[in-house]
Design an enzyme around this catalytic site. Structure first.
Site, short mmCIF file in Angstrom:
data_model
loop_
_atom_site.label_atom_id
_atom_site.label_comp_id
_atom_site.label_asym_id
_atom_site.label_seq_id
_atom_site.Cartn_x
_atom_site.Cartn_y
_atom_site.Cartn_z
N ASP A 56 -25.78 -40.05 -73.24
CA ASP A 56 -24.86 -38.53 -72.94
C ASP A 56 -23.57 -40.36 -71.81
O ASP A 56 -24.16 -41.13 -71.69
CB ASP A 56 -25.20 -39.08 -71.38
CG ASP A 56 -24.98 -37.65 -70.59
OD1 ASP A 56 -24.14 -36.12 -70.93
OD2 ASP A 56 -23.90 -37.80 -69.63
N ARG A 114 -29.27 -27.58 -76.12
CA ARG A 114 -30.42 -26.14 -75.39
C ARG A 114 -30.26 -25.55 -76.20
O ARG A 114 -31.07 -24.46 -76.11
CB ARG A 114 -29.88 -26.01 -74.41
CG ARG A 114 -31.18 -27.28 -73.20
CD ARG A 114 -30.36 -26.82 -71.75
NE ARG A 114 -29.17 -26.62 -71.17
CZ ARG A 114 -28.43 -26.46 -70.08
NH1 ARG A 114 -29.02 -25.85 -69.17
NH2 ARG A 114 -26.95 -26.59 -69.87
N TYR A 152 -16.53 -39.54 -62.41
CA TYR A 152 -17.73 -38.30 -62.32
C TYR A 152 -18.61 -39.80 -61.70
O TYR A 152 -19.25 -39.36 -60.67
CB TYR A 152 -18.58 -38.60 -63.39
CG TYR A 152 -18.53 -37.07 -64.42
CD1 TYR A 152 -19.03 -36.89 -64.11
CD2 TYR A 152 -17.80 -37.47 -64.81
CE1 TYR A 152 -19.38 -35.36 -64.94
CE2 TYR A 152 -17.61 -36.47 -66.15
CZ TYR A 152 -18.11 -35.54 -66.25
OH TYR A 152 -18.18 -34.45 -67.07
N ARG A 187 -37.56 -32.00 -75.16
CA ARG A 187 -36.95 -31.93 -73.96
C ARG A 187 -38.21 -32.39 -72.35
O ARG A 187 -38.23 -32.36 -71.76
CB ARG A 187 -35.79 -31.48 -73.70
CG ARG A 187 -35.06 -31.11 -72.32
CD ARG A 187 -33.85 -31.99 -72.14
NE ARG A 187 -33.13 -31.57 -71.09
CZ ARG A 187 -33.78 -31.75 -69.18
NH1 ARG A 187 -34.53 -32.22 -69.31
NH2 ARG A 187 -33.12 -30.99 -69.17
N ARG A 209 -20.97 -32.39 -78.42
CA ARG A 209 -22.20 -32.54 -78.80
C ARG A 209 -23.24 -31.83 -79.68
O ARG A 209 -22.63 -30.49 -79.84
CB ARG A 209 -22.70 -31.99 -77.22
CG ARG A 209 -22.23 -32.93 -76.14
CD ARG A 209 -22.73 -32.81 -74.70
NE ARG A 209 -21.62 -32.07 -74.35
CZ ARG A 209 -22.14 -31.96 -72.74
NH1 ARG A 209 -22.78 -30.75 -73.06
NH2 ARG A 209 -20.75 -31.48 -72.12
O1 1CP Z 1 -26.57 -35.37 -79.82
C1 1CP Z 1 -25.58 -34.56 -79.10
O2 1CP Z 1 -25.17 -33.36 -79.37
C2 1CP Z 1 -24.87 -35.43 -78.44
C3 1CP Z 1 -25.43 -36.03 -76.83
C4 1CP Z 1 -24.09 -36.06 -75.80
C5 1CP Z 1 -22.91 -36.32 -75.64
C6 1CP Z 1 -21.67 -36.70 -76.80
C7 1CP Z 1 -24.68 -35.88 -74.12
C8 1CP Z 1 -25.72 -34.49 -74.02
N1 1CP Z 1 -22.81 -35.36 -73.58
C9 1CP Z 1 -22.64 -36.13 -74.46
C10 1CP Z 1 -20.71 -36.37 -73.81
C11 1CP Z 1 -20.87 -35.32 -72.65
N2 1CP Z 1 -20.99 -35.73 -71.00
C12 1CP Z 1 -19.41 -35.77 -72.06
C13 1CP Z 1 -18.53 -35.86 -72.85
C14 1CP Z 1 -18.07 -34.81 -74.23
C15 1CP Z 1 -18.06 -33.80 -73.26
O3 1CP Z 1 -16.78 -32.98 -72.95
O4 1CP Z 1 -18.99 -32.33 -73.37
C16 1CP Z 1 -19.52 -35.39 -70.65
C17 1CP Z 1 -18.09 -34.85 -69.84
C18 1CP Z 1 -20.99 -35.37 -70.27
C19 1CP Z 1 -21.45 -35.14 -68.99
C20 1CP Z 1 -22.10 -33.94 -69.26
N3 1CP Z 1 -23.89 -34.54 -69.41
C21 1CP Z 1 -22.35 -32.75 -68.79
C22 1CP Z 1 -20.60 -31.50 -68.80
C23 1CP Z 1 -20.94 -31.29 -66.82
C24 1CP Z 1 -19.63 -31.02 -66.76
O5 1CP Z 1 -19.14 -32.36 -65.26
O6 1CP Z 1 -19.44 -30.17 -66.97
C25 1CP Z 1 -23.65 -32.77 -69.48
C26 1CP Z 1 -23.74 -30.94 -69.16
C27 1CP Z 1 -24.50 -33.48 -69.33
C28 1CP Z 1 -25.41 -32.98 -69.43
C29 1CP Z 1 -25.87 -33.33 -71.13
N4 1CP Z 1 -25.70 -34.22 -71.51
C30 1CP Z 1 -26.48 -33.91 -72.86
C31 1CP Z 1 -26.37 -33.14 -72.99
C32 1CP Z 1 -27.71 -31.73 -74.52
C33 1CP Z 1 -27.05 -32.29 -72.15
C34 1CP Z 1 -27.73 -31.32 -71.62
C35 1CP Z 1 -28.50 -31.48 -70.45
C36 1CP Z 1 -29.95 -30.86 -71.71
O7 1CP Z 1 -29.88 -29.44 -71.83
O8 1CP Z 1 -31.05 -31.36 -71.07
#
Ligand code: 1CP
Length: 324
Positions: A52, A6, A128, A15, A2
């Site tokens: 996501d 934030r 999940y 956002r 990612r």
């Molecule tokens: O532009 C980018 O950075 C790409 C966007 C991206 C990607 C590739 C997001 C945005 N999520 C992901 C992949 C993702 N999502 C994974 C695989 C990579 C990893 O292991 O981190 C996983 C497990 C998720 C699931 C998920 N979605 C989590 C993890 C929760 C956990 O189980 O620990 C979270 C926090 C999210 C929400 C999310 N997705 C992306 C962002 C920026 C966020 C945060 C939400 C926000 O801040 O608004």
């Protein structure tokens, strides 16, 4: 990994314009904007589309929502009958905004910036779907897989079909490379790791390559230790993304003559910064960057990362030369 998120003030601002996180992912104007933000700020070589991994369960009809501060939540699937609630036939339509986002990004990004599409691997997404969110021990999903493997295989097979179709459609909408995230692969014994992680990923790679032989595919089997070697030998991927714990000399010796490597700076070094960050970066570059290599983090960037530390990191990586 990612790269939006934030830690960027401009992300927090965009956002706030979406109703919620899913709305940002599924509104092309907003998803394009947040994908471009880290590229504008830092001039990175690759842009990962903003979405996501949980978009797939959402598109299959499962209820998915993101609670502020608490991460993703899903209405859990606990019984084989619950799979009937999923509707793979409706998926393509539900994912249309993602394809529109990719088409627009291809038009808006500079030619030299690679547009990266992605999906979660079946096991990580299934975890999940069954747990109803993130989990410490994956007790419900793992117990289901151990007790009734033929039932659990139906969920994994459904996700293999959905994920392969999704990734193929991403390429057709403009993605120039793909990454498959198996973030929770590291919880299984060897036989189950093969059955629930390696084999499904291999099948997805096979199907995508069958349609688009030249599309580069990066696999991230996080936490699998020496089993990274089985992924290098068998997954059919072009590149492996290393998590932070993989020893660099071991990776060089056992993996780098088979696949391109990507990784693996500890994202928390971007919070700490300073000499530790510089040294951690240097060690990775010296160990791996004279052979096919993509510098990256070993996991997703955290909201606490400092934008100045990210800028310093990029400067250091760009200035590095073999033997310097
Ligand atoms: O532009 C980018 O950075 C790409 C966007 C991206 C990607 C590739 C997001 C945005 N999520 C992901 C992949 C993702 N999502 C994974 C695989 C990579 C990893 O292991 O981190 C996983 C497990 C998720 C699931 C998920 N979605 C989590 C993890 C929760 C956990 O189980 O620990 C979270 C926090 C999210 C929400 C999310 N997705 C992306 C962002 C920026 C966020 C945060 C939400 C926000 O801040 O608004």
């Amino acid at each position: 990994m990612r790269q939006a998120g934030r830690y960027l003030p401009e992300y927090r601002e965009t956002r706030a314009r979406g109703r919620d996180f899913l709305d940002v992912c599924l509104t092309p104007d907003l998803a394009v904007e947040v994908t471009l933000q880290p590229i504008r700020r830092y001039g990175l070589d690759g842009a990962i589309m903003f979405s996501d991994i949980l978009i797939v369960p959402h598109a299959l009809g499962q209820k998915v929502w993101f609670e502020e501060g608490a991460g993703p939540k899903l209405e859990p699937l606990r019984l084989i009958e619950d799979l009937k609630q999923l509707s793979p036939g409706a998926m393509a339509q539900a994912l249309e905004p993602v394809y529109e986002t990719l088409r627009r990004l291809r038009r808006e990004l500079p030619r030299e910036v690679t547009l990266i599409g992605f999906a979660g691997a079946p096991w990580t997404v299934a975890s999940y779907m069954v747990e109803g969110g993130t989990s410490k021990d994956f007790a419900l999903a793992k117990t289901w897989a151990y007790r009734a493997p033929e039932e659990f295989a139906r969920l994994i097979d459904l996700l293999v079909d959905a994920t392969a179709d999704y990734l193929i459609a991403q390429v057709e909408a403009g993605a120039e490379a793909l990454q498959i995230f198996d973030s929770w692969a590291g919880v299984w014994p060897e036989d189950e790791l093969r059955r629930w992680c390696l084999e499904p990923i291999k099948e997805i790679v096979r199907r995508v390559k069958n349609r688009h032989p030249d599309i580069p595919i990066i696999v991230f089997p996080r936490g699998v230790g020496i089993m990274y070697e089985a992924f290098a030998n068998e997954a059919g991927a072009d590149a492996l993304s290393l998590d932070t714990t993989v020893p660099l000399s071991w990776a060089r010796e056992h993996l780098q003559d088979k696949v391109v490597l990507q990784g693996n700076l500890d994202p928390l070094l971007l919070v700490a910064g300073g000499e530790k960050q510089r040294q951690g970066t240097r060690v990775i570059l010296d160990a791996l960057a004279d052979r096919p290599f993509i510098f990256n983090l070993g996991h997703g960037i955290t909201p606490q990362a400092s934008t100045d530390h990210v800028a310093e990191l990029i400067e250091q990586v760009r200035a590095w030369r073999p033997g310097s």
